[in-house]
Design an enzyme around this catalytic site. Structure first.
Site, PDB file in Angstrom:
ATOM      1  CG  HIS A  64      -1.808   1.189   1.319  1.00  0.00           C
ATOM      2  ND1 HIS A  64      -3.091   1.202   0.820  1.00  0.00           N
ATOM      3  CD2 HIS A  64      -1.604   2.435   1.843  1.00  0.00           C
ATOM      4  CE1 HIS A  64      -3.634   2.389   1.032  1.00  0.00           C
ATOM      5  NE2 HIS A  64      -2.746   3.156   1.658  1.00  0.00           N
ATOM      6  CD  GLU A  65       1.490   3.685   3.721  1.00  0.00           C
ATOM      7  OE1 GLU A  65       1.723   4.714   3.053  1.00  0.00           O
ATOM      8  OE2 GLU A  65       0.482   3.552   4.434  1.00  0.00           O
ATOM      9  CG  HIS A  67       0.310   6.323  -0.691  1.00  0.00           C
ATOM     10  ND1 HIS A  67      -0.745   6.755  -1.463  1.00  0.00           N
ATOM     11  CD2 HIS A  67      -0.245   5.661   0.366  1.00  0.00           C
ATOM     12  CE1 HIS A  67      -1.881   6.367  -0.910  1.00  0.00           C
ATOM     13  NE2 HIS A  67      -1.605   5.701   0.196  1.00  0.00           N
TER      14      HIS A  67
END
EC number: 3.4.24.-
Length: 419
Positions: A18-19, A22
């Site tokens: 997920h990170e 980003h």
């Protein structure tokens, strides 16, 4: 112990994937990433790369974050008269401003700072040997703060709020997007490990070892055509026929199963086995084993999982209850159960949690990715940015709501799982 290890692996993979979404798109959009963190709370491990990004592993398994330049309190304050040591590059630009008494460079230039602009003009002014001098600061210069922490300066063009609206939008969406991709990939892997996707349109079956059908002589890929006279053309027909045939079944009674094996039609007596309140005959749907079938099967499982999660979210909105939510404790409990059931259960759980995380983060609540995306869209429609102060207050309110909710959910999970 196996449950704890499984939980750590699943949690780590979900957060990192997920990170990283980003992180990757922030870099691609020209945004300076200050920190890539896995977990929350006190640091267990940290490392700074050459680009100035701090990678940290933190103690509490409550998520993670990517901290970007321009977010929150990101400005470095240098008080007038502060002693500093400047290290210059070959072009005479300042490449390092040392405000500490450590990490001293013997070739550095001592200065008492009287003024600076590290965002726009990129300059620093101060007294050098009682003479006021101004030096240009390199775009990628670093500051060694008083506690010894070294960070990159953040000129306006590498701050989050000054990236293009498209860059910010994809940066915010990339986390959930990565979770969706991970969920799909893991579901496809699961189908490959299982050997294929169940073919519910067929009446061919897989026979379970030591099951009722196996004891009656059926083998894998046999074709069940009738049960007690009820015609069978698909898996749904088969399950319905078993239910009808066993509706008034007494102890030790059998049902007639007509099947085709090697083009020969046979009828045998099968004694169904009772599980809870239903009877089974020890068969499973046959598998579609083609490469394309496996890929489409994985996509089908991902879509079905997403649909289930969306329905659960709808139910949460119409009838809120903490029992419908789960935090890290519930995730640990599910990981522990999956670990006992084997690799396929672990992969299935990971895929569902990944899709769940992606959908949850797209809810338009401030502090979640969905809230940031909503503000990006509003900005695009208005064609002017939302004031930083306004955005900060909205985000702070969202964070407060999420913290209270997380505490309540975690407490509820603890009481439900351990007491």
């Amino acid at each position: 112990m196996l449950g704890i290890i499984t939980f750590i692996i699943i949690f780590g993979i979900l957060v990192i994937v997920h990170e990283f979404g980003h992180f990757y798109f922030a870099k691609k959009s020209g945004i300076l990433v200050r920190e890539f963190a896995i977990g929350m709370g006190p640091k267990i491990f940290s490392h700074v790369d050459q680009g100035g990004t701090l990678y940290t592993l933190r103690m509490l398994p409550l998520g993670g974050y990517v901290r970007m330049a321009g977010w929150g309190d990101d400005k470095t304050e240098i008080k007038t008269g502060t002693p500093a040591s400047l290290t210059l590059n070959e072009q005479g630009f300042v490449k390092r401003i040392n405000l500490s008494q450590s990490k001293l460079d013997p070739t550095s230039l001592p200065m008492h700072v009287t003024g600076y602009d590290l965002e726009d003009q990129l300059s620093i002014t101060g007294l050098v040997l009682e003479e006021t001098k101004t030096y240009k600061v390199a775009h990628d210069a670093t500051i060694v703060e008083e506690d010894g922490t070294e960070i990159r300066i953040a000129p306006l063009d590498v701050q989050y709020q000054n990236a293009s609206i498209g860059g910010r939008l994809i940066t915010n969406f990339a986390g959930p997007m990565n979770n969706f991709i991970l969920g799909i990939v893991v579901f496809i892997l699961l189908v490959f490990l299982q050997g294929g996707m169940p073919d519910f349109s067929s009446n061919h079956v897989r026979v379970q070892e030591n099951g009722a059908a196996a004891k009656a002589g059926l083998r894998d890929n046999d074709q069940i055509v009738a049960i007690n006279g009820y015609k069978v053309n698909s898996w749904n027909d088969l399950t319905e026929a078993v239910n009808l045939a066993t509706r008034d079944l007494g102890p030790s009674q059998t049902i007639k199963v007509t099947y085709k094996s090697h083009q020969r039609l046979k009828t045998v007596a099968v004694k169904p086995q009772k599980h809870a309140k239903t009877y089974t005959i020890g068969v499973k749907a046959s598998l579609k084993t083609g490469f394309k079938d496996k890929l489409l099967g994985g996509l089908e499982l991902a879509w079905s999982g997403a649909f289930t999660i969306l329905n659960a979210l709808k139910g949460l909105i119409t009838g809120f209850s903490l029992n419908k939510l789960g935090g890290p404790v519930a995730m640990y409990d599910m990981s522990n159960q999956a670990a006992q059931n084997g690799l396929e259960s672990v992969l299935s759980l990971m895929a569902m949690l990944s899709i769940n995380l992606g959908i949850f983060n797209l809810i338009p609540i401030p502090a979640l990715d969905g809230g940031k995306i909503l503000m990006n869209i509003i900005e695009a429609i208005r064609r002017k940015p939302i004031k930083q102060e306004t955005e900060a207050y909205i985000t702070l309110a969202g964070v407060a709501i999420m913290v209270v909710l997380m505490i309540a959910v975690t407490w509820n999970d603890i009481m439900r799982v351990f007491f």
